[in-house]
Motif scaffolding. Structure first.
Motif, PDB file in Angstrom:
ATOM      1  N   CYS A 124       0.931  -1.204   0.019  1.00 22.14           N
ATOM      2  CA  CYS A 124       0.213   0.006   0.015  1.00 22.14           C
ATOM      3  C   CYS A 124       0.730   1.252  -0.071  1.00 22.14           C
ATOM      4  O   CYS A 124       1.594   1.386   0.699  1.00 22.14           O
ATOM      5  N   ARG A 139       0.274   4.113   1.175  1.00 21.50           N
ATOM      6  CA  ARG A 139      -0.276   4.720   2.309  1.00 21.50           C
ATOM      7  C   ARG A 139       0.525   4.409   3.340  1.00 21.50           C
ATOM      8  O   ARG A 139       0.917   5.076   4.293  1.00 21.50           O
ATOM      9  N   CYS A 140       0.325   3.021   3.921  1.00 18.89           N
ATOM     10  CA  CYS A 140       0.826   2.406   5.140  1.00 18.89           C
ATOM     11  C   CYS A 140       1.923   1.300   4.884  1.00 18.89           C
ATOM     12  O   CYS A 140       2.298   1.038   5.923  1.00 18.89           O
ATOM     13  N   LYS A 150      -3.971  -4.652  -1.968  1.00 21.67           N
ATOM     14  CA  LYS A 150      -5.238  -5.498  -2.558  1.00 21.67           C
ATOM     15  C   LYS A 150      -5.954  -4.692  -3.587  1.00 21.67           C
ATOM     16  O   LYS A 150      -6.665  -5.468  -4.317  1.00 21.67           O
ATOM     17  N   CYS A 171      -4.136  -0.791   0.438  1.00 25.53           N
ATOM     18  CA  CYS A 171      -4.831  -1.927   1.283  1.00 25.53           C
ATOM     19  C   CYS A 171      -6.041  -1.529   1.302  1.00 25.53           C
ATOM     20  O   CYS A 171      -6.811  -0.791   0.822  1.00 25.53           O
ATOM     21  N   ARG A 172      -7.018  -2.650   1.651  1.00 19.98           N
ATOM     22  CA  ARG A 172      -8.575  -2.679   1.957  1.00 19.98           C
ATOM     23  C   ARG A 172      -8.974  -1.283   2.359  1.00 19.98           C
ATOM     24  O   ARG A 172      -9.706  -0.477   2.039  1.00 19.98           O
ATOM     25  N   HIS A 173      -8.368  -0.956   3.537  1.00 20.70           N
ATOM     26  CA  HIS A 173      -8.733  -0.023   4.501  1.00 20.70           C
ATOM     27  C   HIS A 173      -8.510   1.407   3.589  1.00 20.70           C
ATOM     28  O   HIS A 173      -9.322   2.062   3.813  1.00 20.70           O
ATOM     29  N   HIS A 174      -7.454   1.878   3.050  1.00 20.64           N
ATOM     30  CA  HIS A 174      -6.948   2.880   2.551  1.00 20.64           C
ATOM     31  C   HIS A 174      -7.775   3.019   1.079  1.00 20.64           C
ATOM     32  O   HIS A 174      -8.269   4.088   0.742  1.00 20.64           O
ATOM     33  N   TYR A 175      -7.919   1.957   0.493  1.00 25.59           N
ATOM     34  CA  TYR A 175      -8.743   1.869  -0.651  1.00 25.59           C
ATOM     35  C   TYR A 175     -10.295   2.565  -0.289  1.00 25.59           C
ATOM     36  O   TYR A 175     -10.900   3.471  -0.913  1.00 25.59           O
ATOM     37  N   ASN A 176     -10.873   1.819   0.703  1.00 25.66           N
ATOM     38  CA  ASN A 176     -12.095   2.326   1.315  1.00 25.66           C
ATOM     39  C   ASN A 176     -12.001   3.745   1.649  1.00 25.66           C
ATOM     40  O   ASN A 176     -13.216   4.581   1.317  1.00 25.66           O
ATOM     41  N   SER A 177     -11.161   4.436   2.084  1.00 28.28           N
ATOM     42  CA  SER A 177     -11.102   5.847   2.545  1.00 28.28           C
ATOM     43  C   SER A 177     -10.893   6.632   1.545  1.00 28.28           C
ATOM     44  O   SER A 177     -11.464   7.677   1.355  1.00 28.28           O
ATOM     45  N   GLU A 214     -12.025   5.833  -1.980  1.00 38.71           N
ATOM     46  CA  GLU A 214     -12.844   5.213  -2.796  1.00 38.71           C
ATOM     47  C   GLU A 214     -13.536   6.139  -3.674  1.00 38.71           C
ATOM     48  O   GLU A 214     -13.651   6.270  -4.994  1.00 38.71           O
TER      49      GLU A 214
END
Length: 68
Positions: A20, A22-23, A28, A42-48, A50
């Motif tokens: 990722c 960001r982190c 993903k 990552c899934r978390h930062h993509y959701n943030s 999107e």
């Protein structure tokens, strides 16, 4: 009018080495920006991010199920 067809960029599947932007967690999702370049999330930062990626008309490749 141009007869040149635009094709989407060719990208390789994400691997366990991709991280990722960001982190540093396992990537993903790949977001390909229309102006050029790509971002890995990552899934978390993509959701943030999107909603903003949709505004930018980014091409999103969700490779979570295909990691090699």
């Amino acid at each position: 009018m141009s007869d040149i067809a635009m094709t989407p960029p060719i990208s390789m599947p994400l691997t366990a080495v991709d991280r990722c932007d960001r982190c540093g967690a396992a990537a993903k999702v790949r977001a390909i920006l229309p102006a050029g370049g790509e971002l890995l999330f990552c899934r978390h930062h993509y959701n943030s991010h999107e909603a903003r990626l949709a505004e930018l008309s980014a091409i999103v490749e969700d490779s979570a199920a295909e990691l090699v």
